[in-house]
Structure formats: C-alpha cells, structure tokens
Design a protein around this motif. Structure first.
Motif, PDB file in Angstrom:
ATOM      1  N   ALA A  42       0.824  -1.211   0.000  1.00 31.17           N
ATOM      2  CA  ALA A  42       0.000   0.000   0.000  1.00 31.17           C
ATOM      3  C   ALA A  42       0.862   1.266   0.000  1.00 31.17           C
ATOM      4  O   ALA A  42       0.356   2.375  -0.178  1.00 31.17           O
ATOM      5  N   GLY A  43       2.181   1.136   0.221  1.00 32.77           N
ATOM      6  CA  GLY A  43       3.083   2.285   0.259  1.00 32.77           C
ATOM      7  C   GLY A  43       2.950   3.114   1.524  1.00 32.77           C
ATOM      8  O   GLY A  43       3.443   4.240   1.600  1.00 32.77           O
ATOM      9  N   SER A  44       2.273   2.559   2.520  1.00 30.64           N
ATOM     10  CA  SER A  44       2.041   3.308   3.757  1.00 30.64           C
ATOM     11  C   SER A  44       2.277   2.408   4.962  1.00 30.64           C
ATOM     12  O   SER A  44       1.677   1.334   5.072  1.00 30.64           O
ATOM     13  N   MET A  45       3.167   2.833   5.856  1.00 32.02           N
ATOM     14  CA  MET A  45       3.463   2.058   7.054  1.00 32.02           C
ATOM     15  C   MET A  45       3.186   2.904   8.287  1.00 32.02           C
ATOM     16  O   MET A  45       3.762   3.964   8.463  1.00 32.02           O
ATOM     17  N   ALA A  46       2.269   2.412   9.129  1.00 25.67           N
ATOM     18  CA  ALA A  46       1.880   3.130  10.344  1.00 25.67           C
ATOM     19  C   ALA A  46       1.599   4.614  10.050  1.00 25.67           C
ATOM     20  O   ALA A  46       1.999   5.497  10.795  1.00 25.67           O
ATOM     21  N   ASN A 125      -1.122   0.475  12.868  1.00 21.63           N
ATOM     22  CA  ASN A 125      -1.051   1.913  12.589  1.00 21.63           C
ATOM     23  C   ASN A 125      -0.184   2.677  13.572  1.00 21.63           C
ATOM     24  O   ASN A 125       0.100   3.855  13.377  1.00 21.63           O
ATOM     25  N   SER A 126       0.208   2.033  14.658  1.00 23.28           N
ATOM     26  CA  SER A 126       0.962   2.741  15.700  1.00 23.28           C
ATOM     27  C   SER A 126       2.356   2.188  15.953  1.00 23.28           C
ATOM     28  O   SER A 126       3.123   2.794  16.690  1.00 23.28           O
ATOM     29  N   VAL A 127       2.680   1.038  15.380  1.00 25.12           N
ATOM     30  CA  VAL A 127       3.958   0.389  15.708  1.00 25.12           C
ATOM     31  C   VAL A 127       4.865   0.353  14.483  1.00 25.12           C
ATOM     32  O   VAL A 127       4.435  -0.054  13.407  1.00 25.12           O
TER      33      VAL A 127
END
Ligand code: MN
Length: 325
Positions: A42-46, A125-127
């Motif tokens: 998705a190209g998005s991490m946290a 989403n937080s780690v």
C-alpha cells in the motif's frame, strides 16, 4: 493464544517467563509478515510513506522510542506497562518506534520476538519496527547471534531450522532501515553511512535501496553497525573495533541533518547509562535493556508531538528520556 495483558503482569510482578508454543510462534510471525507486506504494498506504514527501507512520518500525536531490547523481556514489558500501551497504541496518531536489536544476548529472545510480532499485527497503525544489526541479512555473520541456536534448542533441529530460515529471516527483511520524522528526527539502528551524499533525493534513494544493494555497497552495513566517532578529530570517519561498520564523525552528522532537514539522529546499538549524547547534541543514543548489560542502564523516550516540534537538539530531547526501573 494467551492473553498478552496477563503476561505483562506475570513477567513484571512474578519474574515469570513465558513458554511460547511452536504453533503460536509460527502464527504470530505469519501475521506480522502479512501486516508488513500489506503495508509495503500500500506504500504506507503506520501512517507514514514507505519506500524500501525508508519510512517518512509526520509529527505524531505522541511518540515513544525504544532502543535495543536484546531478549530482556522484563525491561521491555516494564516500558509497555509504564506507557499504558493499550490506551497508547489504540490511537493511530500515537507511534511506538523500536530501534532494532530485539534478540540475542538476553534470556528471552523468543518471547521478545513473539511480543513485537504481536504488537505489530495488533496495532499496525501505531507500531514501527526497525532493523538492527542482530536482524541483519545472513551475509553478515557474527558470533553473538544466538537466536538460531535457541530456536533449535526450544523446538528441535527440524522445526527450529525451518522457523528460522522460512519465517524469521523473512520477517527481518521486512523491517525498516531508516525513519525520517518531518523536520525533527532521523532514526537508524547504528549510525550514518560515510558514503558521500549530495542531496535529499540521493539520501532517500540510497536508503530506500540499501536492502537490495547490501552486497554491492556499504549503506546497509553502516546504518546497522556504525557508531559515532567520539574524540575530536579532523577525520570524517575511522575504523571500528567491531570489525564491521565504521565510526562516523561530526561532519557526517552535520551533513546528514542538513540534507534531511532534521535536528537529531536517534540511534541505539551502544550500551550506555540509558542514553548518551554525541556530536554536540546532534546524535542521541538510546539503550533499553539491562539483563545482558548489568553495568549499564536502560531507558526509553516518550513525548508529545508538540514537545517534539519544540526541540532543537539531542540535549532538548534528553528531557523526555525515562529510565526503566
Ligand atoms: Mn546493535
């Protein structure tokens, strides 16, 4: 699967350990791998932009940074307990960043591995999990890597080898090499590479591709193994006693901070009294384990986004460091 919260009380209060069942371990590593692969796709991490080994984050609501754990389950769980982790992590604006070196040296590498995988799949989403030199590719062999032997000791020759090569090494490859927190922090496990970089585009490109190029250039090796050069010297870098990686000088720190438009390099990798400052406040070291290092102290960093925005250097940042125990 066991209740993670009960475990935390158990480990902190009764000094107990956990027995991680083989099926639970395989399941939780698979879940963490799936989570990380989905994020990369998705190209998005946290909530940050991910490109290869690089994650770019905006200033979070609150941030916790944890340094080397090295199988010290008790210190690790004490941090989770102190930050009230469930409440903290359930808010996607808050971030917990791990600087790597989860395993080896301490008594509970398998349990720590289980726990970081649990946290990543439960609170994606937080780690953010970074890669330490103890999670390096197999082309960098080193003697203190005891996890493969422990896994075989726990689960037997056949299953142990299979879990290590098919699951754990695959998980390590998905970990983050560098994090840029907009205008403020540059995070790595070991240090800054000594290779000359000219621009922010250069910098991002070489970090993003560090993993796939680790045989051809030294970027990954140096990010995972380098330490700051201490004594004042005109040299930009020096050789390291570790026999791998280098010592990077103050000029390299200044250059990387200028180009990345950040204020402090935060890294782990070196035992210290919880934290230490190098290069006139440009580099902060954070160390979060004690078990294998009884002569040193353990600490973690916790601050709000507003506080993070206000810092100018590592000395400001050290106001938000808390000692563990
Ligand atoms: Mn290290």
């Amino acid at each position: 699967m066991f209740d993670f919260i009960d475990l935390i009380y158990l480990v902190i209060d009764i000094h107990s350990s956990i027995n991680v069942n083989i099926n639970d371990l395989i399941q939780i590593i698979d879940d963490a791998i799936k989570t990380l692969e989905n994020e990369r796709q998705a190209g998005s991490m946290a909530g940050g932009k991910v490109n290869g080994g690089l994650v770019e984050l905006q200033i979070p609501g609150k941030i916790v940074i944890i340094g080397d754990i090295h199988g010290d389950l008790k210190s690790f769980f004490k941090v989770l307990y102190d930050i009230n982790f469930e409440e903290f992590l359930v808010d996607p604006n808050n971030k917990v960043i791990f600087l790597g070196d989860y395993i080896d040296r301490g008594n509970n590498s398998i349990e720590v591995l289980y726990s970081i995988c649990y946290l990543k799949q439960k609170y994606p989403n937080s780690v953010i999990l970074m890669r330490g030199n103890h999670e390096a590719p197999v082309e960098f062999p080193f003697s203190s890597h005891d996890l493969p032997h422990k896994i075989i000791e726990y689960y037997g020759e056949r299953w142990g080898k299979l879990i290590y090569t098919k699951k754990i090494l695959r998980f390590f490859r998905l970990l983050t090499i560098t994090i840029l927190i907009h205008d403020q922090l540059l995070l790595v496990h070991g240090g800054l590479p000594t290779e000359d970089i000219g621009s922010i585009i250069d910098l991002k490109r070489s970090i993003a591709s560090a993993q796939e190029n680790h045989i051809h250039n030294k970027i990954l090796e140096e990010i995972l193994w380098n330490d700051p050069l201490r004594s004042p010297t005109k040299r930009d870098w020096d050789f390291s006693k570790r026999g791998i990686g280098k010592l990077f000088g103050i000029n390299i720190s200044r250059k990387w901070l200028n180009i990345s438009r950040t204020k402090v390099v935060v890294r782990g990798h070196e035992p210290c009294q919880g934290f230490k400052i190098d290069h006139n406040g440009m580099v902060m070291t954070l160390f979060s384990c004690k078990q294998a290092y009884p002569n040193f102290e353990a600490a973690y960093l916790m601050m709000s986004g507003k506080q993070l925005k206000s810092i100018h250097d590592g000395i400001d940042l050290s106001n938000y460091v808390t000692k563990i125990f």
